[in-house]
Structures are given as structure tokens and as C-alpha cells.
Design an enzyme around this catalytic site. Sequence first.
Site, short mmCIF file in Angstrom:
data_model
loop_
_atom_site.label_atom_id
_atom_site.label_comp_id
_atom_site.label_asym_id
_atom_site.label_seq_id
_atom_site.Cartn_x
_atom_site.Cartn_y
_atom_site.Cartn_z
N ASP A 168 -4.25 5.75 10.58
CA ASP A 168 -4.93 4.43 10.34
C ASP A 168 -6.21 4.20 10.98
O ASP A 168 -6.61 4.85 11.86
CB ASP A 168 -3.93 3.41 11.22
CG ASP A 168 -2.66 3.11 10.33
OD1 ASP A 168 -2.78 2.55 9.09
OD2 ASP A 168 -1.55 3.44 10.57
N GLU A 195 4.91 -5.42 2.99
CA GLU A 195 5.04 -4.40 3.84
C GLU A 195 4.92 -4.50 5.52
O GLU A 195 4.07 -5.20 5.84
CB GLU A 195 3.97 -3.21 3.70
CG GLU A 195 3.98 -2.47 2.24
CD GLU A 195 2.86 -1.80 2.13
OE1 GLU A 195 2.04 -1.24 3.04
OE2 GLU A 195 2.55 -1.31 1.06
N TYR A 229 2.46 4.97 -3.92
CA TYR A 229 1.39 4.26 -3.30
C TYR A 229 0.10 5.25 -3.61
O TYR A 229 0.07 6.51 -2.96
CB TYR A 229 1.69 4.36 -1.79
CG TYR A 229 0.81 3.49 -0.73
CD1 TYR A 229 -0.61 3.70 -0.76
CD2 TYR A 229 1.28 2.62 -0.08
CE1 TYR A 229 -1.43 2.99 -0.19
CE2 TYR A 229 0.41 1.82 0.75
CZ TYR A 229 -0.94 2.08 0.69
OH TYR A 229 -1.63 1.23 1.66
#
Lengths: 393, 264
Positions: free
Chosen positions: B60, B49, B174
Site C-alpha cells: 500500500d 472491500e 483483481y
Amino acid sequence: MSLPDKTGHFGEFGGRFLPETLISLHEELTEVYAAARKDPAFRKEFTHYLKEYAGRPTNLYLAERLSAQLKTLKVYLKREDLLHTGAHKINNTLGQVLLAKRMGKTRIIAETGAGQHGVATATASALMGLKCVIYMGEEDTHRQSLNVFRMKLLGAEVVPVTSGSRTLKDAMNEAIRDWVTNVRDTFYIIGSVAGSHPYPMMVRDFQSVIGREARRQFRALENNRLPDYVVACVGGGSNAMGIFHPFYKDARVNLIGVEAAGKGLKSGEHSAPLAIGEVGVLHGSKSNLMQTADGQIQVAHSIAAGLDYPGVGPEHAYYRQTGRAEYVSVNDEEALRGLKLLSAAEGIIPALETAHAVAYLPKLAKRVKGRKTVILCLSGRGDKDVNAIKDML
Amino acid sequence: MNRIDRTFKRLRSAGKKAFVAFITAGDPDLATTAELVPALERAGVDIIELGVPFSDPLADGKTIQTASERALAQGVTTEKIFQLVKRLRQKTDIPLALMMYYNPIFHYGDAKYVAAAAAAGVDGLIIPDLPPEEAGLLKAAADRADISTVFFMAPTTTARRMPLIARHASGFIYFVSLTGVTGARAQIPAAVKKQIAAAKKVTDKPVCIGFGISRPEQVRDLAKTADGVIVGSAIINEIVRHTGKADLVPRVERFVKTLTAPLK
């Protein structure tokens, strides 16, 4: 058709652009809010706190000296600055904190720019005995140190955000990171008509009390007529949407939102995404957004910390696109002149955010033919800004 | 069937699990990223990725936030990343997915972006702030171009929602290991294994687990349940540790080899 639609869209704007971790929560909140809205007990409790605690209804005050100076405008001020905590923000935080309780959440988080929403959230949390954490850009903690102190007095933890541009958008990023981490026990009280569905709708509904009252009061004072103009400042746009929305169907009432032009639209240092008109996705919804050619979010600038945000609520983007509201902008200097104008003419010191709306009045006065009536949303009082501006005036 | 699909097919028939590595494109600079990709492949990584830096990476943690800031300060843009992928495609066939926030794609134009990504040799798109409900345009374009659209499941995803995500996802799903942002953690919540098992009941598509994973023991343990294990921040921390040193690339390669070892 009533907006937003079932998926939270206002035309092409709005929606739910979120990490998966938060989606189910938004689905649950949508259901809880829909039920609460219809529940007489919830409405009664909300109305009770608005009236007995926050001090509603607020006055619709005819600004005679200001009107005389402006000549062509008869200006009424919707006095949200008289509410407990000094701004319209408390309308929304009381509504959301009641929802948080209804959902069994024990911890409240919020972002704040000027600190008014942070203070209103800390206040509502103290009122309900809930733990409260406020995220504030480090730069704003300096610009608005008085509000930081108020929040702490109210028992909130204030977290200065040092990532990115250290202003409101970064405070919102950090609040979302907290939310993703503590989603099970935490309620995020968003302060503007922004974020993902149902937030823009929910905040609008809670703030619409401003417009409903103003409309009723104006008709009572002005022989059952409606105002020619309703003017409000727009950052994320909650006070503006709160006063605009109840006039939505009154097609003859001109709605004017005033954005912050900062150092000028051409300088690039402003907070006027509606003036630029580019569309983008940030903080959970699609709306007008300040961005670079590569789709990175631009850092906004305004003398008013509460307007210092590169995006705007999606319903405003919809109002702009459909022409239901007009959006104009006023720069930092003009805003300071607006602040002085209202202070001297009426003995009311407005918040720097609100001063943008005030500053547009002389421009509007030149534009109109004959004598027109205006309601100006006086969204907040200026005490918090006095320290920051004393060197500029 | 693109490179991601072929990789999972090959691994499945060999009874193996995938190791997926995340690095931010342009951290510390694009030239190093171009060397790191083949190094990761040598270290046993199956899928890479490439993080596209964004000004507001709200899903994040600190590690990837600062990596993103460093890459943006380098002047990394969408076009430069496409050029990087093009160059990489001359020497490697490892599956490459772009992981990025939605606004740069939306701003570029969904269909136009997918076409440019496909032309460069990108195999998949992973967009944490774009749930399937909002992904209609992008998904249609990606399907036509045979680019995988990886969607997320989280510990808070309801049983009712799982089939919807499974239906729209391609390449892999995911699965987010914990409620939180990205970033290396000492512990991964034990409950995630049960949650992955629930996901696997509604889909045959590969389910990979990511967020927080930083140690070989975690990789070994989680690979028992998931079809692949994703590691990002731990690798970026290693890159940061050696940034400025001549042997950055071999050091990172050696570190990642210790992480992939349990799957070989």
C-alpha cells in the site's frame, strides 16, 4: 533431501508470500540463479571478487587469551570482520550484484538496519557502476550515522524511512514498495536469509563460503577433527546460516544461534522470534515471527540495529523445529559485556551484533564438560558502534 | 452462489459494470465505517472491500498506510471487524469482502478464520500477499463456506501464469492496473487494457481493475474493458478531508456518487 524444495519451502517454512506483481520476477530469478550456479564463468567471476576485492579467505584465528579466560573452551574466531567493508555482508552483495548484471537490471535497492548491508550493497553497486538506493529506518540513520555517510560517499542515495516503527522492518516494507513500482529495471539485494524463494537459499549459498572455509581451516589446524560448537549471532540470520550450513550434515557439531534478548524476553522488548517460537508470515516467507495476539507484527528491540528485526530467516525456523541448531539469547547488557570481553582479551572490537555471540561464550564455558572447541563467527567489526556505545560503557 | 456472484450475474444481464469501493475499517472509527457502508451503497457502489488494518502494509501507498495506522490506533481488531460486519448484515445485503494481509488470518487459523468470516456475513477475501500457490488451506475452507477468494493479476503476470490464477480465483479477478502500490494517480498506463483483454481470453470470471483509479473519466474509460472498477485511496482521501466534520458521511456519499455515475 536438499532444502528448500522446489517451491522454496524448508519444511513448513519459507515459500513465496508476495504481491502478484513480484511473482514472475521471483520465478525468473530462480531460473537465472539456477543457471548461474552451474555456470563456471559466473562462479569464477564471483570467486575472483571474493578473493581479490573482498579479501577472502578470511583467517580462522585461535583466540588464545580469550580461551585461557574461558578455561573450558578453545575458541577460534572466523574473521569476517577483516573483509572489505568490515562485515560478512559483502559476500552476499557481490553475488547478488553479479546476478543483477546477468539479468540486465540497472538499478539496485536494499534495506539496511545497522548499515553494514547498506554499505556492502553501495560498495558492490559502485564496483559495478550501478545506481543504488538504500532504505534505512529513520531511527537507525541516527544510531548509525557513520554508515549513512559511508553509503553516500559510495554514491548511494539513502532514504530515511519514517513509516511504522522507523526501523529495519519498515525499511524492508519501503524497499518492497519501491521494488513493486520499479520491478522491471530494479534488483533488490536482500541482506539476510529472508524474503521469498529463492532469496533465503541464494543468500545462504553466497554466505556459505564462511562455513566452507572455516570447516576446511579448522580441520587443517585441528588434526582433521571437527569443532564441537559453532556459534553465531542471529538477526535475520545470514552470517549464522553461512557458517552453519556447511556443517549441517556433521551431526556431531553443535550449532548455536544467539538472538538478541534486548531488555529481556519477558519484557516483550527483544528481537528473539526463535526463542518465542510463534509462526507467522512477513516479508515474503513463513517463519518464526514476533506478533500480537491479533496477528499484528511487533516492534523488535535490540541495542544492535542489525538484530532489531521481528522475524528470522525460514531455514533457521526449520533448524530450530528439527533440533539441528539450538537458539539461545543474550540481552543488551550482556552484549555490551561481550564487546568489552573480546576487545580487552584479543584486541578485536566486534560489532554489537557479533558481541551477542561473544557474550554467549562465558555461558557456554560453564555448560560444557571437559575442554571443547568452538568456532565463533566474528561477523563484523565494531567501529560503526563506537559512537553509539561510548555513553553506555 | 454468494452475494458477489449474484451481483456480477445481475450486472452482466443488465449489460452493466461493477463499481467496487475500498475503505479501511475503523478509519476514522468503526462507528463511522458502519455509517459509510450504507452511504456507499446509496451512492451506487456494487461491492465493498473493507480493509483490515495491518502493521506492515507493504503493498500500500501512503493513503492506505496511514488509514491503517489510524484504525490500529483506534484499537481495531479482527473480532471487532467481524462484529461490524454482523451489525451491517442486519441492514444491508451489499457484497462485503475483507481485504487484508495474510498474517492475521494465518495467526487466527485459516479454517477458523473463514468460519468466523462466513458466520459474520463476509462474502470474499482479498489478500495481496497470498498468491494461489500458498493459499491451499484457505482456499479449501473458503470454497466450503462459499466465500470468494479473489486473486490478483498484474502487468508483470506472464501468459503462462494467468490460467493458474484464473482457475483458483472466485468472485472476481483483481487486475492491478500498474506496477506499484495503491494510491490515487493522474494517469493509468494505457497498456493495461490489452493486458485485461489477454486475461479475459483465459477466463469467464469477472475481471476488475484497481490501483490508482481516482476520477470519473478513468472509471468510464476502464469500464469499457474490465467488468468492474475498484477505487480505494481516492475515497479515503475524501474521508480524511472531512474527518471531524458532522457531515463526513453525506460528503463522502456525494463524492462517490460522482465516481459511480459513469457506470449507471
